[in-house]
Design a protein around this motif. Structure first.
Motif, short mmCIF file in Angstrom:
data_model
loop_
_atom_site.label_atom_id
_atom_site.label_comp_id
_atom_site.label_asym_id
_atom_site.label_seq_id
_atom_site.Cartn_x
_atom_site.Cartn_y
_atom_site.Cartn_z
N ALA A 435 44.96 37.43 43.48
CA ALA A 435 45.58 37.72 44.78
C ALA A 435 44.63 38.51 45.67
CB ALA A 435 46.88 38.50 44.57
N LYS A 436 43.89 39.41 45.06
CA LYS A 436 42.99 40.29 45.82
C LYS A 436 41.87 39.51 46.50
CE LYS A 436 40.37 44.57 45.22
NZ LYS A 436 40.06 45.67 44.28
N LEU A 437 41.35 38.49 45.82
CA LEU A 437 40.21 37.74 46.33
C LEU A 437 40.61 36.35 46.81
CD1 LEU A 437 37.60 38.66 43.56
CD2 LEU A 437 37.65 39.52 45.90
N ARG A 438 41.92 36.10 46.95
CA ARG A 438 42.36 34.74 47.25
C ARG A 438 41.76 34.20 48.55
NH1 ARG A 438 47.51 35.12 46.54
NH2 ARG A 438 47.55 34.09 44.52
N SER A 439 41.83 34.96 49.62
CA SER A 439 41.35 34.43 50.91
C SER A 439 39.86 34.11 50.84
CB SER A 439 41.63 35.44 52.03
OG SER A 439 40.97 36.66 51.80
N LYS A 440 39.09 34.92 50.11
CA LYS A 440 37.65 34.67 50.00
C LYS A 440 37.36 33.51 49.06
CE LYS A 440 35.97 39.27 51.26
NZ LYS A 440 37.23 39.74 51.81
#
Length: 504
Positions: A435-440
């Motif tokens: 979830a923390k790195l999803r957009s990247k």
């Protein structure tokens, strides 16, 4: 929107310590918040989930509208190259015919992918700072400007038209990345496969729409033949800009930024029944991820356990290309012409291929929850590999029956691909990231998707064209072999993410 309601929410970039304090007992062994929340989400069936979480479902579909432009842009590019007046205005006369130079055709077909690469990467940074909704709004504004450049581009100003295509590609990469991340974060676990898979459905609908537009307008003898197809694109960013102020922001984004009460309000609006439980689940998952890695840089996507997540997210798009999607579906009209159909009839059959793709996507939205991600993706790889070998074997003979076989294999490929690998790629790469790195991670995935598509568009003409390798349908052997290797990789490395919550 609500303002932050507590002093603990005042820090815009909430640090792990702040979140751990808010969660309190996040790492105590007797705290089973994550387990309870997971059981509650999984207890609801798919149809019931659509009914209970209908607001989340509909907003996911709405924010995926931008993906229509990805499919539309790809299809309209190849379609305009066959439009007589477009060739007249942006080509030159050669032996009494209007011709567009091959190097300009390559640039016209590829420049959007270059823009998509940069857009996919850029939106990962943008979305983490201004939110998922705002990043879609930025993409819409960029798209409107790009369409303006293309619509008003004077004849023979090819460089200006390419600039418009490049800028529009930037917005398309942002649209796809934002839509996939938004659907993964807004949807309950039982709807996540459907909503993330619907991104590919929107893409195919865009391709179908573009095929119909070119079929209806391409033969006109004035500049509306290509300007109206450009203008139609304005519809979708305008719809998004009108609706986005009413769309809920991702509760994951809000919780990570410290807007706890706003995240709570969004969960209530989305129909979540035990709001406190699910808010706590989000917060504890954030703490859990921060416990292992506090940074959210692109480099973190390639470190420790995130490396495997990122490789899988990238490979699903590499696998789409090595199984020959551009070779088979991009050259469907060519195979229909080989089968003996007139050019006009071949284009109509090309529209039929995209319509079959829509049907395939709809079946995938049902089967993704019933059969799971991994088996559906693997069977799709095996099926598409077999079809490629079928096209290759058919090309050995020059008989009429062999040509018909190639055309039929094209239709079968479209149904298999769009019923498995196509939509499942967007499901898997959205779910497998943290979830923390999803957009990247999603942004990098779209970048690789654009890069692979661009390389395929450059390489395949040299394999198929009569004045180059002239392999024709024998290219199926190449993609069949690559697809076989891809199937083996899928078997060993693609995990099952069905019914898995983010913390799981």
């Amino acid at each position: 929107m609500q303002s932050r309601s507590s002093s603990s929410d005042k820090n815009t970039h909430a640090q792990p310590e702040t979140l751990e304090h808010a969660v309190g007992l996040a790492f105590q062994p007797n705290d089973n918040t994550l387990e309870i929340a997971a059981k509650e989400e999984k207890a609801v069936g798919t149809l019931q989930a659509i009914k209970v979480y209908r607001h989340a479902f509909l907003w996911c579909l709405f924010c995926g509208i931008g993906a229509i432009l990805w499919g539309y842009d790809v299809q309209i590019s190849s379609g305009l190259l066959s439009t007589p007046l477009f060739r007249h205005d942006f080509g030159y006369e050669y032996k009494g015919e209007d011709v567009i130079p091959a190097r300009w055709q390559s640039a016209f077909n590829s420049v959007g992918s270059i823009g998509g690469m940069f857009g996919g990467v850029a939106v990962g940074w943008i979305a983490d700072r201004i939110g998922r909704r705002a990043s879609i709004a930025v993409a819409s504004l960029i798209s409107i400007i790009a369409i303006f450049i293309q619509f008003f581009c004077p004849p023979h100003q090819n460089a200006l038209l390419l600039v418009g295509k490049l800028i529009n590609g930037l917005s398309l990469g942002m649209y796809i990345s934002s839509a996939a991340a938004y659907c993964a974060e807004i949807s309950p676990v039982m709807l996540r496969g459907i909503t993330t898979g619907s991104v590919n459905l929107w893409i195919v609908l865009g391709q179908f729409m573009a095929s119909c537009v070119i079929q209806g307008l391409g033969s006109r003898d004035n500049r509306t033949a290509y300007r109206i197809p450009f203008a139609i694109q304005w519809i979708f960013p305008v719809i998004l800009l009108v609706g986005l102020p009413f769309a809920p922001e991702s509760p994951w984004y809000l919780a990570r930024k410290g807007y706890v009460e706003r995240a709570r309000a969004v969960l209530t609006r989305l129909g979540i029944q035990d709001v406190d439980l699910h808010l706590r689940q989000i917060q504890e998952t954030i703490v859990l991820e921060d416990h292992y890695a506090r940074e959210t840089t692109y480099w973190q996507c390639f470190k420790n356990n995130n490396r495997r997540r990122t490789v899988i997210a990238l490979m699903v798009f590499v696998l789409q290309q090595i199984v020959g999607v551009i070779f088979v579906l991009g050259y469907s009209t060519y195979f229909f012409q080989l089968a003996g159909f007139a050019t006009s009839e071949s284009f109509k059959l090309g529209v039929g291929v995209t319509a079959i793709g829509v049907v395939g996507n709809l079946t995938a939205l049902y089967s993704v929850n019933k059969f799971g991600r991994r088996p559906l993706f693997l069977l799709g790889m095996i099926g598409c590999t077999a079809v490629n070998f079928g096209i290759g074997f058919s090309s050995i003979s020059d008989s009429k029956a062999a040509r018909w076989a190639e055309a039929i294999f094209t239709l079968i490929f479209g149904l298999i691909y769009q019923g498995s690998i196509g939509p499942l790629g967007y499901v898997i790469f959205s779910e497998v990231s943290s979830a923390k790195l999803r957009s990247k991670t999603v942004g990098i995935g779209i970048c690789v998707n654009s890069l692979c598509g661009m390389l395929a568009n450059i390489i395949i003409p040299y394999l198929v064209n009569p004045d180059e390798a002239n392999l024709k349908g024998k290219v199926g052997y190449i993609f069949g072999g690559l697809g076989l290797l891809g199937s083996i990789w899928t078997f060993f490395f693609i995990p099952e993410t069905k019914n898995r919550t983010v913390d799981e």
